[in-house]
Design a protein around this motif. Structure first.
Motif, PDB file in Angstrom:
ATOM      1  N   GLN A   4       0.386  -1.330   0.211  1.00  0.00           N
ATOM      2  CA  GLN A   4       0.012  -0.029   0.549  1.00  0.00           C
ATOM      3  C   GLN A   4       0.450   1.556   0.165  1.00  0.00           C
ATOM      4  OE1 GLN A   4      -3.074  -0.201  -0.147  1.00  0.00           O
ATOM      5  NE2 GLN A   4      -2.985  -2.294  -0.428  1.00  0.00           N
ATOM      6  N   LEU A   5       0.324   2.772  -0.541  1.00  0.00           N
ATOM      7  CA  LEU A   5       0.769   3.522  -0.615  1.00  0.00           C
ATOM      8  C   LEU A   5       0.122   4.611  -0.552  1.00  0.00           C
ATOM      9  CD1 LEU A   5       4.489   3.869  -1.588  1.00  0.00           C
ATOM     10  CD2 LEU A   5       3.390   4.474  -4.208  1.00  0.00           C
ATOM     11  N   ALA A   6       1.008   5.606   0.223  1.00  0.00           N
ATOM     12  CA  ALA A   6       1.046   6.648   0.976  1.00  0.00           C
ATOM     13  C   ALA A   6       0.759   8.050  -0.381  1.00  0.00           C
ATOM     14  CB  ALA A   6       1.430   7.022   2.831  1.00  0.00           C
ATOM     15  N   LYS A   7      -0.518   8.345  -0.565  1.00  0.00           N
ATOM     16  CA  LYS A   7      -0.633   9.390  -1.436  1.00  0.00           C
ATOM     17  C   LYS A   7       0.215  10.357  -1.024  1.00  0.00           C
ATOM     18  CE  LYS A   7      -4.236  11.658  -1.508  1.00  0.00           C
ATOM     19  NZ  LYS A   7      -5.946  12.229  -1.743  1.00  0.00           N
ATOM     20  N   GLU A   8       1.004  10.495  -0.182  1.00  0.00           N
ATOM     21  CA  GLU A   8       1.887  12.101   0.532  1.00  0.00           C
ATOM     22  C   GLU A   8       3.468  11.560  -0.264  1.00  0.00           C
ATOM     23  OE1 GLU A   8       0.160  10.770   2.597  1.00  0.00           O
ATOM     24  OE2 GLU A   8      -1.202  12.053   2.760  1.00  0.00           O
ATOM     25  N   ILE A   9       3.703  10.522  -0.333  1.00  0.00           N
ATOM     26  CA  ILE A   9       5.172   9.942  -1.151  1.00  0.00           C
ATOM     27  C   ILE A   9       4.700  10.160  -2.694  1.00  0.00           C
ATOM     28  CG2 ILE A   9       6.202   7.738  -1.579  1.00  0.00           C
ATOM     29  CD1 ILE A   9       6.069   6.575   1.094  1.00  0.00           C
ATOM     30  N   VAL A  10       3.934   9.674  -3.158  1.00  0.00           N
ATOM     31  CA  VAL A  10       3.821   9.721  -4.445  1.00  0.00           C
ATOM     32  C   VAL A  10       3.994  11.732  -4.547  1.00  0.00           C
ATOM     33  CG1 VAL A  10       2.258   9.498  -6.732  1.00  0.00           C
ATOM     34  CG2 VAL A  10       2.690   7.991  -4.400  1.00  0.00           C
ATOM     35  N   PHE A  11       3.458  12.355  -3.983  1.00  0.00           N
ATOM     36  CA  PHE A  11       3.051  13.926  -4.195  1.00  0.00           C
ATOM     37  C   PHE A  11       4.769  14.468  -4.230  1.00  0.00           C
ATOM     38  CE2 PHE A  11      -1.445  15.256  -3.572  1.00  0.00           C
ATOM     39  CZ  PHE A  11      -1.673  14.710  -4.444  1.00  0.00           C
ATOM     40  N   ILE A  12       5.246  13.852  -3.042  1.00  0.00           N
ATOM     41  CA  ILE A  12       6.958  14.394  -2.833  1.00  0.00           C
ATOM     42  C   ILE A  12       7.734  14.029  -4.367  1.00  0.00           C
ATOM     43  CG2 ILE A  12       9.260  13.196  -1.640  1.00  0.00           C
ATOM     44  CD1 ILE A  12       7.448  13.142   0.593  1.00  0.00           C
ATOM     45  N   TYR A  13       7.157  12.456  -4.759  1.00  0.00           N
ATOM     46  CA  TYR A  13       7.906  11.559  -6.116  1.00  0.00           C
ATOM     47  C   TYR A  13       7.440  13.455  -7.301  1.00  0.00           C
ATOM     48  CZ  TYR A  13       8.022   9.811 -10.154  1.00  0.00           C
ATOM     49  OH  TYR A  13       8.812   9.439 -11.723  1.00  0.00           O
ATOM     50  N   PHE A  14       6.410  13.069  -6.671  1.00  0.00           N
ATOM     51  CA  PHE A  14       5.418  14.459  -7.859  1.00  0.00           C
ATOM     52  C   PHE A  14       6.941  15.786  -8.229  1.00  0.00           C
ATOM     53  CE2 PHE A  14       1.117  12.170  -8.458  1.00  0.00           C
ATOM     54  CZ  PHE A  14       1.619  11.655  -9.044  1.00  0.00           C
ATOM     55  N   ALA A  15       6.603  16.078  -7.027  1.00  0.00           N
ATOM     56  CA  ALA A  15       7.581  16.949  -6.971  1.00  0.00           C
ATOM     57  C   ALA A  15       9.445  17.401  -6.900  1.00  0.00           C
ATOM     58  CB  ALA A  15       7.823  17.883  -5.557  1.00  0.00           C
ATOM     59  N   GLY A  16       9.449  15.865  -7.039  1.00  0.00           N
ATOM     60  CA  GLY A  16      11.055  16.088  -7.261  1.00  0.00           C
ATOM     61  C   GLY A  16      11.812  15.748  -6.227  1.00  0.00           C
ATOM     62  N   ASN A  17      11.128  15.503  -5.109  1.00  0.00           N
ATOM     63  CA  ASN A  17      12.355  15.300  -4.033  1.00  0.00           C
ATOM     64  C   ASN A  17      12.030  13.737  -3.170  1.00  0.00           C
ATOM     65  OD1 ASN A  17      12.697  18.338  -3.750  1.00  0.00           O
ATOM     66  ND2 ASN A  17      10.748  18.439  -3.085  1.00  0.00           N
ATOM     67  N   ALA A  18      11.600  13.021  -4.156  1.00  0.00           N
ATOM     68  CA  ALA A  18      11.690  11.321  -3.377  1.00  0.00           C
ATOM     69  C   ALA A  18      13.257  10.744  -3.011  1.00  0.00           C
ATOM     70  CB  ALA A  18      10.790  10.601  -3.982  1.00  0.00           C
ATOM     71  N   THR A  19      12.922   9.919  -1.820  1.00  0.00           N
ATOM     72  CA  THR A  19      14.759   9.217  -1.819  1.00  0.00           C
ATOM     73  C   THR A  19      14.666   8.188  -2.594  1.00  0.00           C
ATOM     74  OG1 THR A  19      13.526   7.386  -0.561  1.00  0.00           O
ATOM     75  CG2 THR A  19      14.675  10.422   0.061  1.00  0.00           C
ATOM     76  N   VAL A  20      15.663   7.388  -2.743  1.00  0.00           N
ATOM     77  CA  VAL A  20      15.204   5.748  -3.755  1.00  0.00           C
ATOM     78  C   VAL A  20      14.602   5.015  -2.861  1.00  0.00           C
ATOM     79  CG1 VAL A  20      17.546   4.549  -3.444  1.00  0.00           C
ATOM     80  CG2 VAL A  20      17.757   6.682  -4.676  1.00  0.00           C
ATOM     81  N   LEU A  21      15.001   5.124  -1.650  1.00  0.00           N
ATOM     82  CA  LEU A  21      13.963   4.097  -1.278  1.00  0.00           C
ATOM     83  C   LEU A  21      12.136   4.496  -1.651  1.00  0.00           C
ATOM     84  CD1 LEU A  21      13.392   1.710   0.912  1.00  0.00           C
ATOM     85  CD2 LEU A  21      12.901   2.990   2.295  1.00  0.00           C
ATOM     86  N   GLN A  22      11.749   5.479  -1.416  1.00  0.00           N
ATOM     87  CA  GLN A  22      10.131   6.254  -2.139  1.00  0.00           C
ATOM     88  C   GLN A  22      10.614   5.882  -3.248  1.00  0.00           C
ATOM     89  OE1 GLN A  22      10.922  10.151  -0.474  1.00  0.00           O
ATOM     90  NE2 GLN A  22       9.527   9.601   1.219  1.00  0.00           N
ATOM     91  N   LYS A  23      11.211   6.152  -4.283  1.00  0.00           N
ATOM     92  CA  LYS A  23      11.228   5.563  -6.359  1.00  0.00           C
ATOM     93  C   LYS A  23      10.768   4.173  -5.938  1.00  0.00           C
ATOM     94  CE  LYS A  23      13.469   9.510  -7.739  1.00  0.00           C
ATOM     95  NZ  LYS A  23      15.135  10.305  -8.426  1.00  0.00           N
TER      96      LYS A  23
END
Length: 335
Positions: A4-23
């Motif tokens: 399951q994935l939290a929406k906030e993690i995807v939003f961080i990815y859209f903003a270009g700030n996701a970590t390697v683990l989040q990706k």
């Protein structure tokens, strides 16, 4: 089971700030095709919450679709001898923003988003119906075990074309520019309308259309000229692509709401064919081994929420027994 994935993690990815683990988490989550629709919904929500990034949706979609289909390279920012085109710069930034989302997303673990990006799908499960209000104010009622596909953005701008696999009732809104509404069926047939009320059934075996109001044209790959349907008529396209149009029966005309409510209507239908319809709607595998029983016919209109309700009626009508063995339903004649 995919995480399951939290929406906030995807939003961080859209903003270009996701970590390697989040990706990595997003990549694993997107391995499940059922999560693709949620992903695109979150893209829209993230974009709408940042108005400074709002695109020219029509221009962006046209730009993106053309380049994805043709593989063209972006046009140059500088026009020879004129310097930078400020009008083009704006179109470029707006048009390629969505394409960038596509390219970044497609890079996640090789996940292919092309069809998912361009089209939105609506599905129903067995015994489930769903009512959809399209952006052009047309209404669609999806019957059980059906899928409708249409353009995710700019539906009504780049045409009103949908793809149906299953059963659906349509009430099409007429547009002032007389734009057609086209339903593509699984056998490559087409139902073309301007503003009307009709029902389409399209499965592997055949396609059927019932017209309640207005006028439609029905076509297939094997006929040169589309055929016109009038209210009170039904059409069928067989496996060879041949079309037959004939009037609705008195029983069908006396109950015009039947096709909307997904009543089961059989008119001298062989039991084996009726069993196939139950399988398509309820997802039950019905086995009729006796050839004499499989050829027996059923006639009538029935409303059922579960397959058992219809099978009980058939058992009384045809003097047969219904047995469940190893997740299959066996129909056998009584001794």
């Amino acid at each position: 089971m995919k995480p399951q994935l939290a929406k906030e993690i995807v939003f961080i990815y859209f903003a270009g700030n996701a970590t390697v683990l989040q990706k990595k988490l997003i990549e694993e989550w997107l391995e499940d095709p059922d999560n693709a629709e949620t992903y695109f919904e979150w893209i829209q929500e993230w974009e709408m919450s940042r108005p400074q990034f709002l695109p020219d949706v029509g221009g962006a979609f046209e730009n993106m679709k053309r380049r994805i289909d043709s593989g063209d390279q972006p046009e140059p920012l500088y026009e020879p001898g004129t310097g930078v085109s400020t009008g083009y710069r704006k179109r470029f930034m707006n048009g390629w923003r969505w394409a960038a989302v596509f390219l970044i997303s497609a890079g996640l673990g090789g996940y292919v988003f092309r069809d998912g990006l361009l089209y939105q799908r609506y599905r129903t499960g067995y015994s489930q119906t769903r009512t959809l209000l399209l952006t052009d104010s047309s209404t669609v009622v999806l019957n059980p075990n059906s899928e409708l596909k249409l353009l995710r953005w700019a539906f009504g701008i780049f045409g009103r074309e949908v793809f149906l696999d299953g059963e659906a009732a349509f009430v099409v809104r007429h547009k002032v520019d007389h734009q057609s509404f086209i339903v593509n069926t699984t056998d490559n047939g087409k139902v073309t309308v301007l503003g009307t009320e009709f029902f389409v059934y399209t499965r592997k075996k055949d396609t059927r259309v019932v017209l309640n109001k207005g006028k439609v044209q029905i076509s297939s790959q094997h006929i040169r000229k589309p055929l016109d349907m009038k209210p009170g008529e039904k059409a069928s396209i067989n496996a060879e692509g041949m079309i037959e149009i004939k009037p609705l029966s008195k029983v069908e005309l006396s109950d015009p709401a039947a096709w909307k409510q997904h009543l089961f209507r059989f008119d001298q239908t062989a039991l084996i064919d009726a069993a196939e319809q139950l399988n398509e709607v309820f997802g039950v595998e019905i086995v009729v081994e006796d050839p004499v029983l499989s050829a027996k016919e059923v006639t009538g209109t029935f409303k059922a929420r579960e397959a058992d309700e219809l099978l009980t009626v058939f058992a009384e009508m045809l003097d047969m027994t219904v047995q469940i063995r190893q997740d299959k339903v066996y129909l056998t004649p009584n001794p």
